[in-house]
Structures are given as C-alpha cells and as structure tokens.
Scaffold this motif. Structure first.
Motif, PDB file in Angstrom:
ATOM      1  N   GLY A 163      39.353  27.387  15.914  1.00 28.73           N
ATOM      2  CA  GLY A 163      38.886  28.766  15.949  1.00 28.73           C
ATOM      3  C   GLY A 163      38.222  29.116  14.623  1.00 28.73           C
ATOM      4  O   GLY A 163      38.108  28.272  13.734  1.00 28.73           O
ATOM      5  N   ALA A 164      37.768  30.354  14.488  1.00 30.36           N
ATOM      6  CA  ALA A 164      37.075  30.780  13.269  1.00 30.36           C
ATOM      7  C   ALA A 164      38.047  30.823  12.098  1.00 30.36           C
ATOM      8  O   ALA A 164      39.199  31.220  12.255  1.00 30.36           O
ATOM      9  N   VAL A 165      37.558  30.374  10.956  1.00 27.92           N
ATOM     10  CA  VAL A 165      38.409  30.295   9.773  1.00 27.92           C
ATOM     11  C   VAL A 165      37.679  30.876   8.559  1.00 27.92           C
ATOM     12  O   VAL A 165      36.479  30.685   8.405  1.00 27.92           O
ATOM     13  N   THR A 166      38.412  31.575   7.748  1.00 29.71           N
ATOM     14  CA  THR A 166      37.878  32.015   6.455  1.00 29.71           C
ATOM     15  C   THR A 166      38.739  31.415   5.354  1.00 29.71           C
ATOM     16  O   THR A 166      39.963  31.502   5.422  1.00 29.71           O
ATOM     17  N   VAL A 167      38.072  30.810   4.390  1.00 30.30           N
ATOM     18  CA  VAL A 167      38.817  30.277   3.249  1.00 30.30           C
ATOM     19  C   VAL A 167      38.242  30.858   1.960  1.00 30.30           C
ATOM     20  O   VAL A 167      37.126  31.361   1.934  1.00 30.30           O
ATOM     21  N   VAL A 195      34.282  31.584   2.285  1.00 31.65           N
ATOM     22  CA  VAL A 195      33.425  30.771   3.139  1.00 31.65           C
ATOM     23  C   VAL A 195      33.991  30.809   4.550  1.00 31.65           C
ATOM     24  O   VAL A 195      35.211  30.764   4.736  1.00 31.65           O
ATOM     25  N   HIS A 196      33.102  30.930   5.511  1.00 31.70           N
ATOM     26  CA  HIS A 196      33.522  30.967   6.912  1.00 31.70           C
ATOM     27  C   HIS A 196      33.210  29.639   7.587  1.00 31.70           C
ATOM     28  O   HIS A 196      32.176  29.031   7.316  1.00 31.70           O
ATOM     29  N   PHE A 197      34.077  29.231   8.460  1.00 32.93           N
ATOM     30  CA  PHE A 197      33.830  28.043   9.265  1.00 32.93           C
ATOM     31  C   PHE A 197      34.000  28.395  10.732  1.00 32.93           C
ATOM     32  O   PHE A 197      34.915  29.144  11.090  1.00 32.93           O
ATOM     33  N   ALA A 198      33.107  27.854  11.546  1.00 29.76           N
ATOM     34  CA  ALA A 198      33.201  28.100  12.984  1.00 29.76           C
ATOM     35  C   ALA A 198      34.198  27.134  13.601  1.00 29.76           C
ATOM     36  O   ALA A 198      34.559  26.117  12.999  1.00 29.76           O
ATOM     37  N   SER A 199      34.625  27.437  14.802  1.00 27.79           N
ATOM     38  CA  SER A 199      35.584  26.619  15.526  1.00 27.79           C
ATOM     39  C   SER A 199      35.154  25.152  15.576  1.00 27.79           C
ATOM     40  O   SER A 199      34.020  24.841  15.946  1.00 27.79           O
ATOM     41  N   GLY A 200      36.025  24.275  15.169  1.00 25.29           N
ATOM     42  CA  GLY A 200      35.755  22.851  15.251  1.00 25.29           C
ATOM     43  C   GLY A 200      35.073  22.259  14.035  1.00 25.29           C
ATOM     44  O   GLY A 200      35.012  21.035  13.897  1.00 25.29           O
TER      45      GLY A 200
END
Lengths: 237, 237
Positions: A109-113, A44-49
């Motif tokens: 910043g952009a995160v992938t988990v 799953v990707h999350f955008a900054s913030g």
DNA sequence: CGCGACCTTGACGACGTTCAAATCCCGTGG
DNA sequence: CCACGGGATTTGAACGTCGTCAAGGTCGCG
C-alpha cells in the motif's frame, strides 16, 4: 514493482506535526534539536509495491516510517523468500555494519517515509548520545522480536503460527491506536506465508479452519476476532 | 544443571591481559578508561551445563563471554525449545528493554564470563558514547545474524540447514582463530536440532548422509570437512 | 563390569507441500 | 448495467519430508 513514481515534498513539513513524533527515533530530541533535525530528513512517498531499498544495495540513507506498512524480506538465490518483519509507522530502517542493507524493503500500500542521507545523519548523531541511545533501544527491541520469531519459525505448528501472527499483528496495531477486534491485514496471503515459513495454501486453509471453528471471521482485507480466547489458546503462548 | 559451583576471582585479573580485549565491547575503551572499567567487572566461572541467567529473570547483570560456549534459548510452555544462538568469546549478553532477560543462557562446557552489575555499568556508559556505539554495533550485528537465521528456519530444508550450520559455525571459529577443516562441535545433537528447528533424529540422519557422500567425517566432538565445496553446494548459499 | 547419557538407525505416519482447478473479487470497457 | 479478464484466494487430492516411536549401539565413568 511498477515504474517508480516517487514524490518528494521539497519542504513544507515539520517534525513537530509528525504523526510518529512521539514513538520514532526523534522522540529523543528536544524542540531545539528537532528544528535542526528537520533539515536532515525529507518526506518521500512510495506507491503500493514499490521497493524502497534492496538487500546488498549500498546504504545511502536511513528511513523512518511515517505512514503505511512495509515488508522486509530476504531472498534465497532460487527465489524462496523469507519476510523478516513488517515495518509500521515509527520503525527505523537501514542500520547495518557492512555499509549494505541486509534485507529488502517494499511498500504494502502507499507509504510515507522520512529519509535521511547517511553521512549527515551520522554526523548529527555524533554529538547526540541520547539519539544514539534511542536507536540502540529500537535495535534491542527488534532483536527481541527477532528471537520470538525464531521460536515461531522453528518450533510452532501451522495453526500456532497463524494464531500467533494474528494476535501479534493486532497487538502492534493496537499500540498504534487501532481498533479492538477487527484486524486489517494489508499484506497478501503470500506475504503472511513468507513471514510464517509456510505456503500460501496452508495459510489459506488455516484461516478457513479458524473461521469454521468460529474463532475468526474472514473479511475483505482483514479478519474479525470472534473468539479471542480460542485464538489465544491456539497460539499456545 | 548440577548444583551451582560458581567460582569468583576476587580480583587479580586485568583487562589488558584479557583474551577478548580486541573484539568485545571493551575494544572501544582507551587505556585510561580500561583501568576504571576493570573495577566494574568480575570474572565468573560456570561449569558445564550451569545456567548463567534465565528468561524472565530480572536483569541484574550484563555478561561478556571470555571463554567457552553458551547456548541461548527460549522455551515454550510445553517444553519445546528453540536455541536462538550460541555465544562465543567476545559476545555481550543481557541487553534488554523490559528489565528482564528475554532468553536463557547456559554453559556448554566450562565458561568464563566478565560480569557487570547493571547499575554501575549503566552509569559508566552515560559518559562514554563510544562504548554505547560499540554496544550498538554488536546489537546490529546480532540483528543481522538473527535475520539470516530466520531465513534458515523458515525456508530451508533439513539438508540445507545442517550444511549451513556447519559452515557458519566453522566461520565463527575461524574468526576466533580456529583451525581450517576440523570443526569442533561442543554442543550436543539435541542442541543443534533445537537451533535448526529439527529433531535430533533428523540431525543425526543428515550427518550420516553427509558422511556417506564423503562431504564430512564424523569425529568425537566435531566433524572434519572432507569436501567443503560439496557442503557449500548443499548449503545453497 | 555395568550403568546412563548420548547418538544412530529403522519403520511408520502425519503435517504441510505440491500440483491442479475452481472460485472470488474488482477494475475495465463494451 | 453487465460482461470480461486477471490476480488473489480457496479448495481438493496426492505426495514427500520430516517427526514420532522404538530399538540398538557407543562411549565415558564409577
């Protein structure tokens, strides 16, 4: 903080290709187990913030950070914030006893988990004591860091806090294969302040002071360690 | 601090009689396992002020607190001390990854522990995943406390720190079957200060202030909570 | 009785916070 | 290309909380 724009990759990813394969919880699994494990998690990707989960939320998932940086924090009712840690690739989040998260986590910043639904993950662990042992190792490591950080928060001056933070952060990035004396700081000054138990002004002033003394150079989104020995002396290890 | 006068009971103790049987790590073992487990641990007594283990010591044993209170702390090179926690009956000490203790522990008043040699204990765990799970639970609980304490150290005022400490300490004693509004404080003011990231003078002044406001009454070796609601308000949960 | 450890109290000062304003930086749009 | 706007950061000045230093008090124990 913006409206959630979460991207889920339906499949098409493989644990064997995973960047954190060797350092994360999954390092305890052999090839056969890994293939089974693969079906439990989704990237799953999350955008900054964006917020990944909040304190007091019921825990429905565990998370393995694959890429990016997250801040983990707790809030007091009046809004004061304490950042209890920064999560980097390989970190495993979400373990708790109460069934609720005991801190909040959002993306810097952009995160992938790699996200695991709680129940199937729990079932998978049942029969894999070595995975449990790995999770336990990570918890014990966190506990050790937490105690170090208590010393910093309770007993160190502002100068020592900042110097210790810079060295510790560099050390973590080095362990992930970062560079030597240019240290990226993706988090804001406010984040650093809330991590060190200071105000943003004090952090800023201390950075400036370190720069004036030739210990560091302030760059965009980071710093350069000009005189590591001097910073180490300030950290008063 | 005085010359070590450690008493070891050669045997003659039984887990089934143990005061912490239900709450400690051993709660995960059934009667048959317990009989085997019994041979691994020996009860050891420590007198007031004695050190059970020191930071950086090689870990040779794990400890289960049976009776008494211990302070767990780290020292900076210049002598500043941060107490990272107080251990009470049922607490399990000594887990680490480095093979060395990452904090020191000494007895506050007389203490009895159940001591396990590291290697045999490790072997015993191998085949008992439920014991590992129990240890993991305790580690996760500690981690949660550690994060709460970071918030206290980094973001709370002296008044809030002291009020929060009194309530939290009372809560722990209650869970162990303590009384309601008289709270024993076996640790010194210096210990409290080093736990809260304050000086002894500030702790003393804050106690006095709370007493003047009718919130508490200062007793020998403890306090009485005269106005719990007021203390809770100060703690600003 | 008197010593020593622990605790309390007071006066003062420093470190870090608060409040306020200036500056920098980058994305946006003219 | 450059002007504009808003968030993040830096800087300055005044203030306050808590630490430091010093003295005095209390309690337990030899």
């Amino acid at each position: 903080m913006k409206p959630s724009v979460v991207t889920i990759e339906p499949n098409g990813h493989f644990c064997s290709d995973c960047a954190v394969r060797a350092s994360a919880v999954c390092s305890s699994l052999d090839a056969a187990e890994l293939r089974e494990f693969e079906h439990l998690g989704r990237r799953v990707h999350f955008a900054s913030g964006e917020t990944v989960f909040s304190e007091e939320d019921i825990t429905t998932s565990f998370y393995n950070v694959i890429e990016g940086v997250m801040r983990l924090y707790k809030l007091l009712p009046d809004g004061r914030r304490q950042i209890v840690g920064f999560a980097l690739p390989g970190d495993f989040l979400g373990m708790n006893l109460s069934g609720r998260h005991n801190f909040s986590a959002d993306a810097i910043g952009a995160v992938t988990v790699c996200q695991f639904a709680k129940a199937p993950f729990g079932r998978f662990i049942e029969s894999r004591p070595q995975l449990l042992r790995r999770i336990n190792e990570l918890a014990i490591r966190e506990l050790s860091h937490a105690r170090d950080h208590m010393v910093l928060l309770g007993r160190r001056s502002a100068d020592e806090k900042v110097a210790t933070f810079l060295l510790g952060w560099r050390q973590r990035l080095l362990a992930l294969g970062g560079s030597l004396d240019t240290v990226p700081l993706p988090m804001s000054r406010q984040d650093i302040a809330d991590y060190l138990g200071l105000t943003i002004e004090t952090v800023s002033r201390t950075f400036t002071k370190l720069e004036r003394h030739g210990a560091i150079e302030i760059l965009h989104g980071g710093i350069s360690l000009r005189d590591p020995a001097r910073v180490e002396a300030l950290a008063a290890a």
